[in-house]
Motif scaffolding. Structure first.
Motif, PDB file in Angstrom:
ATOM      1  N   ILE A 260       0.783  -1.198  -0.193  1.00  0.00           N
ATOM      2  CA  ILE A 260      -0.125   0.113  -0.113  1.00  0.00           C
ATOM      3  C   ILE A 260       0.768   1.224  -0.103  1.00  0.00           C
ATOM      4  O   ILE A 260       1.768   1.425   0.917  1.00  0.00           O
ATOM      5  N   VAL A 261       0.648   1.998  -0.877  1.00  0.00           N
ATOM      6  CA  VAL A 261       1.491   3.386  -1.253  1.00  0.00           C
ATOM      7  C   VAL A 261       0.880   4.638  -1.278  1.00  0.00           C
ATOM      8  O   VAL A 261      -0.134   4.957  -1.890  1.00  0.00           O
ATOM      9  N   ALA A 262       1.366   5.375  -0.182  1.00  0.00           N
ATOM     10  CA  ALA A 262       0.572   6.693  -0.367  1.00  0.00           C
ATOM     11  C   ALA A 262       1.833   7.764   0.032  1.00  0.00           C
ATOM     12  O   ALA A 262       2.799   7.715   0.279  1.00  0.00           O
ATOM     13  N   VAL A 263       1.304   9.234  -0.508  1.00  0.00           N
ATOM     14  CA  VAL A 263       2.260  10.172  -0.560  1.00  0.00           C
ATOM     15  C   VAL A 263       1.555  11.269   0.118  1.00  0.00           C
ATOM     16  O   VAL A 263       0.684  11.682   0.070  1.00  0.00           O
ATOM     17  N   ALA A 264       2.540  11.966   1.016  1.00  0.00           N
ATOM     18  CA  ALA A 264       2.061  13.495   1.440  1.00  0.00           C
ATOM     19  C   ALA A 264       3.362  14.358   1.024  1.00  0.00           C
ATOM     20  O   ALA A 264       4.419  13.987   1.131  1.00  0.00           O
ATOM     21  N   ALA A 265       2.936  15.593   0.766  1.00  0.00           N
ATOM     22  CA  ALA A 265       3.718  16.419   0.231  1.00  0.00           C
ATOM     23  C   ALA A 265       3.436  17.984   0.747  1.00  0.00           C
ATOM     24  O   ALA A 265       2.256  18.355   0.454  1.00  0.00           O
ATOM     25  N   ARG A 266       4.449  18.731   1.259  1.00  0.00           N
ATOM     26  CA  ARG A 266       4.176  19.977   1.549  1.00  0.00           C
ATOM     27  C   ARG A 266       5.471  20.874   2.037  1.00  0.00           C
ATOM     28  O   ARG A 266       6.429  20.125   2.093  1.00  0.00           O
ATOM     29  N   ALA A 267       5.479  22.068   1.689  1.00  0.00           N
ATOM     30  CA  ALA A 267       6.585  22.901   1.990  1.00  0.00           C
ATOM     31  C   ALA A 267       8.109  22.574   1.595  1.00  0.00           C
ATOM     32  O   ALA A 267       9.345  22.371   2.151  1.00  0.00           O
ATOM     33  N   ARG A 357      -9.428  -2.508   2.230  1.00  0.00           N
ATOM     34  CA  ARG A 357      -8.453  -1.929   1.431  1.00  0.00           C
ATOM     35  C   ARG A 357      -8.254  -0.458   1.295  1.00  0.00           C
ATOM     36  O   ARG A 357      -7.187   0.311   1.433  1.00  0.00           O
ATOM     37  N   ALA A 358      -9.639   0.227   1.273  1.00  0.00           N
ATOM     38  CA  ALA A 358      -9.585   1.895   1.242  1.00  0.00           C
ATOM     39  C   ALA A 358      -9.067   2.220   2.590  1.00  0.00           C
ATOM     40  O   ALA A 358      -8.307   3.324   2.573  1.00  0.00           O
ATOM     41  N   ARG A 359      -9.408   1.480   3.659  1.00  0.00           N
ATOM     42  CA  ARG A 359      -8.999   2.032   5.068  1.00  0.00           C
ATOM     43  C   ARG A 359      -7.341   1.586   4.944  1.00  0.00           C
ATOM     44  O   ARG A 359      -6.718   2.634   5.909  1.00  0.00           O
ATOM     45  N   TRP A 360      -6.786   0.828   4.314  1.00  0.00           N
ATOM     46  CA  TRP A 360      -5.439   0.549   4.588  1.00  0.00           C
ATOM     47  C   TRP A 360      -4.756   1.920   3.766  1.00  0.00           C
ATOM     48  O   TRP A 360      -3.518   2.342   4.115  1.00  0.00           O
ATOM     49  N   VAL A 361      -5.179   2.081   2.911  1.00  0.00           N
ATOM     50  CA  VAL A 361      -4.962   3.364   2.031  1.00  0.00           C
ATOM     51  C   VAL A 361      -4.839   4.758   2.918  1.00  0.00           C
ATOM     52  O   VAL A 361      -3.938   5.439   2.950  1.00  0.00           O
TER      53      VAL A 361
END
Length: 614
Positions: A260-267, A357-361
């Motif tokens: 499961i791959v997720a991205v966070a981006a800021r600053a 699966r949505a909860r894991w993302v």
């Protein structure tokens, strides 16, 4: 390959595009020095490259990139899939400024079950999978492997000792006493019983722990019916432990392998979180902080991250059948095809998810945001420390790059110098260097420092790297004087040399700083002192690690192997005659010369070799 050259005033995009092919391939954008700014792949090179030069492009990133382009190189490929693989290789090789670059590229650990034995072992493994047996994983960290191995020892007493230890036992070890092993080394368990434990351990690692629990329950009932209450109680305890492990590790809602791959981006920073699910169990997670250009969106980071992470020879066998992501992107079908070819099985990128699966993302995204927040806070703290250092050293500008040197040895043996580098993001480990010191009087730290600094700054002066703004030396006036001699001799300008000497009681917080012949101290709670302590301690750690490796390599070699004229046959004869290395070390020249095949001259060389070693 084709290339557009730089005309007067910049890059002539119109002339270049007139002759550019419409076939698939990879393009490389170069600056005025020939350095690669950006690498990209395209199904249609002409259309893709043309898009960068359309008037009014709203992306600040594209505008900044185009302003620096002075040439474009193109490599045509047969298919878009080939272009994707070539793009990935070029990004890893050149690490262009405007590409998303994944820095973490190390191999992942596995649990290894050895083969070709009635009593195989379970153990930790990292690296090439050459040995015959089964590999379970990958796991996100060494800690996750060790935790799983500890759980397996409690559930299924399969041995985890090395084969060399196993083969030389004459009585059970402590693991048998604490009921973590059944002592196959001394025949206290039958091959059939041991094989059953191995089978259950494999089923557990494959995610079939429910089946294992059902089998154990049936065996417990059979034992109880046969009035074998001790065996039934042991099986009951085993089932209880297994159920507790399931509560902690089992992913409800299905089995199988998935990332499961997720991205966070800021600053100006990005974090990619990967959760590893194997056999229906969550094995853990790992954070990645790829270098990403300003203004890039999370979807673009994800699209750049996935091929770099999975299209790696060490990861090919680790690609799961499903990769769950937050949102799709244009090249997802192409990536599925390439990953499937690399992995040898079908790979699907799924983003329209429901239920578990949505909860894991969502969980992966939450973890990514939390990790990014921690990294940003850490970066701000480092920046605050750099500002404090500027004030403490009365610098005209905020320092951009710091270096620190340290020397490590044991009574002059295996002297190693370390150089660690910090920038305003913290440790810059890709620029760390070690120097194996030779040709000096053992224990002469001044000569060791002089040699390390000369080697380091001769290379930097020749253009192999960047000069620091501040050079820290772990030591006092003497070490600083040696550093200043090297700096002056090599005509290095603009580098401030600071000695970090331990205080009278050698306690942290009492360090004395030496700058330009002047000694002074900083308050124990000074952020500048905390930064200096951090880089000094990192240099010390890096030097000690290198020294221990050097010393281990040296000491693991027998003195017999260093003597010219003593081959395998003579070594066997000497060891047989004297009963081991200690006997040879105690022998005199006359005693050595009595061994068949050993002349007096050779006996003298042998004696000298052992005498020097001692």
């Amino acid at each position: 390959m084709s290339q557009a050259e730089k005309p007067k005033g910049g890059f002539d995009s119109a002339a270049f595009l007139r002759t550019l092919t419409s076939r698939p391939g990879v393009y490389r954008m170069l600056d005025e020095k020939g350095a690669i700014l950006y690498v990209g792949k395209a199904r249609n090179l002409k259309k893709r490259v043309s898009s960068y030069f359309r008037p009014g492009n709203p992306s600040p990133k594209v505008q900044a990139l185009v302003a620096q382009i002075r040439a474009i190189e193109v490599t045509v490929t047969h298919t878009e899939g080939e272009a994707l693989l070539l793009e990935n290789n070029l990004i890893k090789a050149h690490r262009p400024r405007y590409n998303v670059v994944l820095r973490d590229d190390k191999s992942y650990p596995y649990i290894f079950l050895s083969g070709e034995s009635d009593f195989p072992r379970l153990g930790f493994h990292r690296g090439p999978q050459r040995e015959q047996g089964r590999y379970f994983g990958p796991y996100p960290s060494a800690g996750a492997v060790r935790e799983t191995l500890q759980l397996l020892q409690k559930l299924f007493p399969v041995r985890q000792c090395e084969d060399s230890f196993y083969r030389n036992r004459s009585r059970p070890c402590l693991q048998y006493q604490i009921k973590r092993c059944t002592a196959p080394c001394v025949g206290l368990v039958t091959p059939a019983t041991y094989a059953e434990d191995v089978r259950h351990a494999v089923m557990f690692l494959e995610g079939r722990s429910n089946t294992v629990a059902e089998e154990l329950a049936e065996r417990m009932e059979t034992a109880a019916a046969a009035l074998e209450f001790e065996q039934a109680a042991r099986l009951r305890d085993q089932i209880t432990s297994l159920r507790r492990v399931q509560e902690r590790q089992y992913v409800s809602g299905g089995g199988g392998d998935a990332d499961i791959v997720a991205v966070a981006a800021r600053a100006g920073m990005a974090c990619v979180q990967v959760l590893f699910v194997r056999g229906g169990r969550l094995l853990g997670s790992k954070d990645f902080f790829p270098r990403a250009p300003e203004g890039i969106e999370a979807r673009e980071i994800l699209q750049a991250f996935l091929p770099q992470f999975y299209l790696n020879a060490r990861h090919a066998a680790d690609i799961p059948g499903e990769i769950l992501i937050e949102a799709g992107f244009d090249a997802s079908e192409l990536l599925e095809e390439v990953l499937g070819t690399e992995a040898g099985h079908r790979v699907r990128l799924l983003h329209r998810l429901r239920g578990e699966r949505a909860r894991w993302v969502v969980l992966a995204r939450t973890n990514a945001e939390q990790a990014l927040a921690s990294r940003l806070a850490s970066r701000q703290d480092v920046y605050r420390r750099f500002e404090a250092l500027q004030d403490a050293l009365d610098l005209d500008a905020l320092p951009q790059r710091l270096e620190c040197f340290d020397i490590s040895h044991t009574m002059g043996e295996a002297t190693v110098a370390s150089c660690v580098v910090f920038d305003r993001n913290g440790p810059l480990k890709s620029d760390y260097r070690r120097f194996n010191i030779s040709g000096i009087t053992p224990g002469d730290d001044y000569a060791a420092m002089q040699q390390a600094l000369s080697r380091r700054y001769t290379r930097l002066k020749s253009g192999e790297g960047k000069l620091p703004d501040v050079l820290f030396i772990d030591g006092g006036r003497g070490q600083v004087a040696e550093a200043l001699k090297v700096i002056e001799e090599l005509q290095v300008e603009g580098v401030i040399v600071v000695g970090v000497a331990k205080g009278p009681s050698r306690k942290a917080g009492l360090e004395r700083l030496v700058v330009g012949g002047i000694e002074f101290t900083l308050r124990a709670d000074s952020p500048a002192l905390h930064l200096i302590q951090q880089i000094r301690d990192e240099a010390h750690r890096f030097a000690i690690t290198g020294h221990r490796q050097q010393r281990a390599r040296k000491r693991s070699r027998s003195p017999l192997e260093t003597v010219e004229g003593v081959g395998p046959k003579r070594r066997r004869g000497l060891l047989r005659h004297f009963g081991g290395l200690q006997g040879i070390a105690r022998a005199g020249v006359e005693d050595l010369a009595r061994v068949p095949g050993i002349s007096r001259a050779l006996a003298q060389r042998l004696y000298d070799a052992f005498h020097n070693e001692s």
